[in-house]
Design a protein around this motif. Structure first.
Motif, PDB file in Angstrom:
ATOM      1  N   PHE A  50      59.361   7.916 -32.939  1.00 30.67           N
ATOM      2  CA  PHE A  50      58.318   7.974 -33.971  1.00 30.67           C
ATOM      3  C   PHE A  50      58.011   6.557 -34.485  1.00 30.67           C
ATOM      4  CE2 PHE A  50      57.023   7.955 -38.420  1.00 30.67           C
ATOM      5  CZ  PHE A  50      56.097   8.980 -38.514  1.00 30.67           C
ATOM      6  N   LEU A  51      56.729   6.226 -34.524  1.00 34.61           N
ATOM      7  CA  LEU A  51      56.275   4.989 -35.152  1.00 34.61           C
ATOM      8  C   LEU A  51      55.064   5.328 -36.012  1.00 34.61           C
ATOM      9  CD1 LEU A  51      56.286   1.907 -35.553  1.00 34.61           C
ATOM     10  CD2 LEU A  51      54.838   1.719 -33.518  1.00 34.61           C
ATOM     11  N   GLY A  52      55.184   5.110 -37.322  1.00 24.83           N
ATOM     12  CA  GLY A  52      54.082   5.389 -38.248  1.00 24.83           C
ATOM     13  C   GLY A  52      53.698   4.136 -38.997  1.00 24.83           C
ATOM     14  N   ALA A  53      52.411   3.764 -38.970  1.00 28.25           N
ATOM     15  CA  ALA A  53      51.918   2.571 -39.671  1.00 28.25           C
ATOM     16  C   ALA A  53      50.877   2.990 -40.707  1.00 28.25           C
ATOM     17  CB  ALA A  53      51.288   1.593 -38.680  1.00 28.25           C
ATOM     18  N   PRO A  54      51.031   2.522 -41.953  1.00 25.69           N
ATOM     19  CA  PRO A  54      50.061   2.900 -42.996  1.00 25.69           C
ATOM     20  C   PRO A  54      48.718   2.211 -42.783  1.00 25.69           C
ATOM     21  CG  PRO A  54      51.591   1.269 -43.852  1.00 25.69           C
ATOM     22  CD  PRO A  54      52.074   1.614 -42.469  1.00 25.69           C
ATOM     23  N   ILE A  55      47.653   2.921 -43.099  1.00 31.51           N
ATOM     24  CA  ILE A  55      46.303   2.365 -43.072  1.00 31.51           C
ATOM     25  C   ILE A  55      45.953   2.018 -44.512  1.00 31.51           C
ATOM     26  CG2 ILE A  55      43.889   2.814 -42.481  1.00 31.51           C
ATOM     27  CD1 ILE A  55      44.957   4.985 -40.519  1.00 31.51           C
ATOM     28  N   ILE A  56      45.915   0.710 -44.835  1.00 31.99           N
ATOM     29  CA  ILE A  56      45.819   0.264 -46.227  1.00 31.99           C
ATOM     30  C   ILE A  56      44.563  -0.555 -46.474  1.00 31.99           C
ATOM     31  CG2 ILE A  56      46.964  -1.049 -48.073  1.00 31.99           C
ATOM     32  CD1 ILE A  56      49.604  -0.625 -46.615  1.00 31.99           C
ATOM     33  N   GLN A  57      43.895  -0.268 -47.590  1.00 35.44           N
ATOM     34  CA  GLN A  57      42.776  -1.098 -48.040  1.00 35.44           C
ATOM     35  C   GLN A  57      42.885  -1.248 -49.554  1.00 35.44           C
ATOM     36  OE1 GLN A  57      39.612  -1.424 -45.903  1.00 35.44           O
ATOM     37  NE2 GLN A  57      38.536  -2.752 -47.296  1.00 35.44           N
ATOM     38  N   ASN A  58      42.886  -2.501 -50.020  1.00 34.74           N
ATOM     39  CA  ASN A  58      42.975  -2.790 -51.451  1.00 34.74           C
ATOM     40  C   ASN A  58      44.138  -2.062 -52.111  1.00 34.74           C
ATOM     41  OD1 ASN A  58      40.684  -4.399 -51.282  1.00 34.74           O
ATOM     42  ND2 ASN A  58      39.314  -2.674 -51.683  1.00 34.74           N
ATOM     43  N   ARG A  59      45.307  -2.171 -51.476  1.00 35.98           N
ATOM     44  CA  ARG A  59      46.572  -1.624 -51.976  1.00 35.98           C
ATOM     45  C   ARG A  59      46.638  -0.099 -51.936  1.00 35.98           C
ATOM     46  NH1 ARG A  59      48.684  -5.049 -57.229  1.00 35.98           N
ATOM     47  NH2 ARG A  59      48.435  -7.137 -56.358  1.00 35.98           N
ATOM     48  N   LYS A  60      45.626   0.543 -51.414  1.00 31.59           N
ATOM     49  CA  LYS A  60      45.610   2.000 -51.366  1.00 31.59           C
ATOM     50  C   LYS A  60      45.813   2.466 -49.932  1.00 31.59           C
ATOM     51  CE  LYS A  60      42.919   5.969 -52.967  1.00 31.59           C
ATOM     52  NZ  LYS A  60      41.667   6.391 -53.659  1.00 31.59           N
ATOM     53  N   VAL A  61      46.780   3.386 -49.735  1.00 28.58           N
ATOM     54  CA  VAL A  61      47.049   3.921 -48.403  1.00 28.58           C
ATOM     55  C   VAL A  61      46.037   5.019 -48.106  1.00 28.58           C
ATOM     56  CG1 VAL A  61      48.732   5.028 -46.909  1.00 28.58           C
ATOM     57  CG2 VAL A  61      49.498   3.365 -48.612  1.00 28.58           C
ATOM     58  N   LEU A  62      45.183   4.778 -47.116  1.00 29.15           N
ATOM     59  CA  LEU A  62      44.132   5.740 -46.756  1.00 29.15           C
ATOM     60  C   LEU A  62      44.612   6.772 -45.751  1.00 29.15           C
ATOM     61  CD1 LEU A  62      41.164   3.230 -46.289  1.00 29.15           C
ATOM     62  CD2 LEU A  62      41.900   4.392 -48.374  1.00 29.15           C
ATOM     63  N   GLY A  63      45.663   6.432 -45.005  1.00 30.37           N
ATOM     64  CA  GLY A  63      46.156   7.356 -43.989  1.00 30.37           C
ATOM     65  C   GLY A  63      47.282   6.713 -43.204  1.00 30.37           C
ATOM     66  N   VAL A  64      47.619   7.357 -42.063  1.00 32.03           N
ATOM     67  CA  VAL A  64      48.738   6.877 -41.244  1.00 32.03           C
ATOM     68  C   VAL A  64      48.356   6.963 -39.766  1.00 32.03           C
ATOM     69  CG1 VAL A  64      51.169   7.207 -40.650  1.00 32.03           C
ATOM     70  CG2 VAL A  64      50.381   7.709 -42.977  1.00 32.03           C
ATOM     71  N   LEU A  65      48.611   5.874 -39.021  1.00 32.46           N
ATOM     72  CA  LEU A  65      48.442   5.851 -37.576  1.00 32.46           C
ATOM     73  C   LEU A  65      49.815   6.096 -36.959  1.00 32.46           C
ATOM     74  CD1 LEU A  65      46.703   5.291 -35.042  1.00 32.46           C
ATOM     75  CD2 LEU A  65      47.163   2.857 -35.376  1.00 32.46           C
ATOM     76  N   VAL A  66      49.941   7.140 -36.134  1.00 33.81           N
ATOM     77  CA  VAL A  66      51.251   7.600 -35.660  1.00 33.81           C
ATOM     78  C   VAL A  66      51.346   7.573 -34.136  1.00 33.81           C
ATOM     79  CG1 VAL A  66      52.904   9.514 -35.678  1.00 33.81           C
ATOM     80  CG2 VAL A  66      51.442   9.121 -37.657  1.00 33.81           C
ATOM     81  N   LEU A  67      52.491   7.079 -33.620  1.00 32.34           N
ATOM     82  CA  LEU A  67      52.822   7.166 -32.187  1.00 32.34           C
ATOM     83  C   LEU A  67      54.070   8.029 -32.041  1.00 32.34           C
ATOM     84  CD1 LEU A  67      52.317   3.461 -31.056  1.00 32.34           C
ATOM     85  CD2 LEU A  67      50.927   5.411 -30.395  1.00 32.34           C
ATOM     86  N   ARG A  68      54.078   8.878 -31.027  1.00 38.59           N
ATOM     87  CA  ARG A  68      55.247   9.727 -30.754  1.00 38.59           C
ATOM     88  C   ARG A  68      55.659   9.587 -29.286  1.00 38.59           C
ATOM     89  NH1 ARG A  68      56.599  13.621 -34.312  1.00 38.59           N
ATOM     90  NH2 ARG A  68      58.596  13.206 -33.295  1.00 38.59           N
ATOM     91  N   GLN A  69      56.969   9.724 -29.046  1.00 38.02           N
ATOM     92  CA  GLN A  69      57.518   9.665 -27.691  1.00 38.02           C
ATOM     93  C   GLN A  69      58.401  10.881 -27.479  1.00 38.02           C
ATOM     94  OE1 GLN A  69      56.550   6.835 -26.008  1.00 38.02           O
ATOM     95  NE2 GLN A  69      57.267   7.681 -24.057  1.00 38.02           N
ATOM     96  N   ARG A  70      58.259  11.493 -26.273  1.00 33.45           N
ATOM     97  CA  ARG A  70      59.035  12.697 -25.997  1.00 33.45           C
ATOM     98  C   ARG A  70      60.532  12.384 -26.033  1.00 33.45           C
ATOM     99  NH1 ARG A  70      57.080  17.281 -23.921  1.00 33.45           N
ATOM    100  NH2 ARG A  70      55.195  16.178 -23.262  1.00 33.45           N
TER     101      ARG A  70
END
Length: 787
Positions: free
Chosen positions: A144-164
């Motif tokens: 699992f790798l999750g990176a926050p999507i941030i603009q002006n200190r606000k987290v808008l969402g998360v970009l996620v990678l998964r491996q079996r």
């Protein structure tokens, strides 16, 4: 995603080059890494995507391929409904998109969003925050790798990678994903404000506002009319002039046409503006007719360039002088110079633009509006102003306040090219803009607009009433200004005089120092206009960050450089000439006060006083019947705060410049977007500095005035009254609002509020206290309606 959306994606939060530096370091010198090449290709492909849905699809597909993961997904945060929504995936079940919604803060997605940091796990299933989601088929994956999507200190969402299988993603892969997440933030913000994101969700979300800077208070509801510059100076090439005389004649003719346009705009707006605001037209005429503009362009024409090319070079050189200044008011003058240049170029090119069709309740929108474009709109049709650039100190903001038109500046996320004809709501109190607002938002703002109209009517009833507290304490309210008009429309009588007259602009628009007689004429004009009310003239505050075109200075740190009293004491001939002009201007009027800027030592005051006495004695010897006026110093650096008692012993009054004082105390450049939020005049350190200044002045019986933006803030009135400030100086648009607060409270009540404020440990707590206090007396509408 073309146009503004692509631009938003390009600039994002992190930036392509900086975010990809780790990935690039894996490659040899002069060779881009595969990761960096992939990143560039993805950004380019996303830029060409027609909408956010396609952009998200491209990202999940390309990132999955580039990193060699089994799954790539994007979850976006829905704060109103408190959930994380799956918006795109490559690897999970396609039918889950839009339907999988996790409770906000739950699971590993919630953990990434909550911490606002990347999480890299070999085995996500074993983590205590792991939440099994059967609808996506995600339970079979471990890495699992999750990176926050941030603009002006606000987290808008998360970009996620998964491996079996179990997998710990490498540093270059983490950097790659983080960079893409930061780039994605801008596109998401654009889609959200444009309503596109709402259409992608089953039940939609409430319409979001676009943030900007408040420039003129009020609520505007109407239809967007987009305007743009009539001529592009930057596109003008150099070209050899065929006939120098004809080029010069064409240029001077174009200048004359612009002067006529200015006169027409001034006549059209005179009924709606105060004398101070009408003076802006004088400023434009000064710039238009300045030696720098006229002679500079003619000189370049004589050197062989055609008129448009010569004009381009002159405008660029003249505007740069203002661009390099730290003072926000003067820096905004660069846009005025460019506006004049475009107007001259329009006449040179003999462009005849199609007349703009203004509609009832026009909301004027543009990337860089000019004051002349605003003046072109019939006042009865103008309901609001929105610009993607600028600030409250720009001429656009000043004009808007003078005309009573709600305005928001620096609304950077506004898709200007796509709002023509759409309904807008402009919240000039908070600098917010709503595009195509929903029924709930529109109804609420309509109510606020009606309340605002009632409040404006109530404020007009205060004209000519004394500015005194409910227990009879008089607080004089003065004007801050830099130019005044000869006209005397209603409104100028509201002030008790001028608390700060800036003398810089007439120096800046020339190509040599103005002589004593020319200066005297300017000062005499303002002294006569306000006589017998006092006028406080500040001596020249240039240098370092505000160089004159003919007296350039280049310093590594202009914030702490050669400026204000420092330069005039080092160049006493400049100071003496100005002081002589000021003293001569006051003959027979006796309403003059002199103010010394940027004082940091008592030695500077002693030197300045010696020079002022010298000028006074010289004039007496020459037969001029001049009187020595009261002399004061500006307290705007911390050193002056700690020596205020010694300073008060030497002068007749103190004037606090809260803008610079706050900036220096908090070590914050309020014009720097990265730290501007830290700038707050309600910071406890600023309040205690003000108390110390008043205490030092009280020892010697000196009066203290406040002339920064804090003086014109109705919220701050409670604190300043409670402290015992003797007078306030502000822009004309704030006079009645501040007077309304003063007449609604007693000094005893102000002291009670101050006592509680001094117990607060941060500015936010002080602000909440003041909002409660102003609401308690029924004046909440003066600051932020609907808050």
């Amino acid at each position: 995603m073309t146009g503004l959306a692509a631009e938003q994606l390009e600039r994002g939060s992190g930036g392509l080059d900086g975010g990809a530096s780790v990935a690039a370091s894996a490659a040899g010198p002069g060779q881009a890494s595969p990761m960096l090449e992939s990143l560039r290709r993805i950004v380019q492909e996303v830029n060409n995507a027609p909408d956010l849905e396609r952009a998200l699809t491209i990202i999940v597909q390309r990132v999955k391929q580039a990193v060699g993961a089994d799954v790539c997904s994007v979850y976006l945060n829905d704060f109103d409904n408190r959930r994380h929504v799956l918006h795109a995936t490559d690897g999970l079940r396609a039918k889950a998109v839009g339907r999988v919604r996790l409770e906000l803060g739950r699971g590993l997605i919630g953990l990434v969003s909550e911490r606002a940091e990347t999480i890299n796990l070999d085995d996500a299933v074993s983590h205590p925050r792991y939440q099994r989601i059967t609808d996506t088929g995600e339970e079979q994956y471990h890495g699992f790798l999750g990176a926050p999507i941030i603009q002006n200190r606000k987290v808008l969402g998360v970009l996620v990678l998964r491996q079996r299988e179990k997998r710990h993603f490498g540093d270059d892969e983490v950097t790659f994903v983080v960079t893409l997440a930061s780039q994605l933030a801008g596109a998401i913000t654009f889609a959200r404000t444009n309503g596109e994101l709402a259409r992608l969700q089953d039940d939609g979300i409430p319409q979001r506002f676009l943030p900007g800077l408040p420039a003129s208070p009020g609520i505007g509801i109407g239809t967007a009319v987009v305007v743009y510059p009539p001529a592009d100076l930057n596109a003008v090439p150099d070209r050899r002039a065929e006939n120098l005389d004809n080029e010069a004649k064409d240029f001077l003719g174009a200048v004359e046409h612009v002067a006529e346009d200015l006169d027409r705009f001034a006549a059209r707006t005179q009924a709606h503006l105060s004398a101070e605001d009408m003076a802006l037209f004088d400023a434009w005429r000064l710039m238009l007719e300045s030696d720098t503009l006229i002679d500079g362009t003619l000189s370049r024409i004589r050197a062989g360039n055609w008129a448009p090319g010569a004009l381009r070079e002159t405008i660029a050189e003249h505007a740069k002088v203002f661009d390099d200044m730290d003072d926000a008011y003067l820096r905004e003058r660069a846009s005025d110079v460019r506006d004049l240049g475009r107007c001259i170029l329009t006449h040179l090119q003999k462009l005849t633009a199609a007349p703009i069709q203004y509609v009832p309740n026009t909301i004027l929108v543009g990337d860089e509006l000019s004051a002349m474009q605003i003046a072109d709109v019939p006042r009865e049709m103008l309901a609001g102003i929105v610009s993607t650039t600028g600030s409250g100190s720009s001429h656009v903001g000043i004009l808007a306040r003078g005309m009573g038109v709600p305005a928001a500046m620096a609304v950077a996320d506004l898709p200007v090219g796509r709002v023509e004809g759409r309904e807008l709501v402009v919240d000039g109190y908070r600098g917010r803009v709503y595009v195509a607002p929903g029924p709930t938002v529109r109804t609420e703002y309509q109510r606020l607009a009606e309340d605002d109209a009632a409040l404006t009517s109530e404020l007009q009833a205060l004209r000519h009433l004394p500015s005194e507290t409910s227990d009879g304490y008089l607080v004089p309210l003065y004007l801050n200004t830099g130019l005044v008009s000869e006209a005397r429309p209603l409104g100028i009588e509201e002030s008790s005089g001028v608390g700060l007259y800036r003398t810089e602009l007439p120096f800046i628009v020339r190509d040599t120092f103005p002589g004593e007689t020319a200066q005297m004429s300017n000062y005499r004009r303002v002294l006569e206009l306000f006589a017998p009310r006092p006028v406080t003239i500040r001596t020249l505050d240039i240098g370092g960050d505000k160089p004159l075109p003919y007296f350039p200075m280049h310093e590594a740190n202009p914030f702490l450089g050669w400026r204000g009293i420092r330069i005039t004491l080092d160049q006493p001939e400049i100071f003496l000439t100005q002081v002589r002009a000021i003293l001569r201007a006051s003959i027979g009027l006796d309403n003059l006060q002199i103010l010394l800027p940027m004082i940091s030592t008592v030695g500077e005051v002693d030197e300045a006083l010696l020079l002022i006495h010298r000028a006074h004695e010289e004039l007496l010897e020459e037969g001029y019947q001049v009187r020595l006026p009261p002399i004061g110093v500006m307290i705007e650096v911390p050193a002056a705060v700690y020596q205020c008692e010694a300073l008060a012993r030497r002068v007749d009054f103190l004037s606090v410049g809260t803008n610079d004082l706050t900036q220096y105390l908090l070590a914050v450049d309020r014009n720097n977007a990265h730290v501007a939020k830290l700038y707050d005049e309600f910071h406890p350190a600023v309040l205690r500095a003000l108390l110390q200044i008043l205490a030092g002045a009280r020892v010697h019986g000196r009066e203290v005035s406040v002339c920064g933006e804090m003086a014109g803030d109705p919220l701050a009135t409670f604190l300043l009254l409670g402290m015992g400030v003797h007078s306030l100086s502000m822009g004309a648009g704030s006079l009645l609002r501040v007077k309304r607060v003063i007449r609604s409270i007693s000094r005893a009540r102000a002291r009670e509020v101050l006592k509680v404020a001094l117990q607060c440990e941060d500015a936010a707590s002080v602000r909440r206290l003041l909002l409660d206090a102003i609401e308690a007396v029924g004046l909440g509408g003066l600051v932020r309606p609907g808050k």
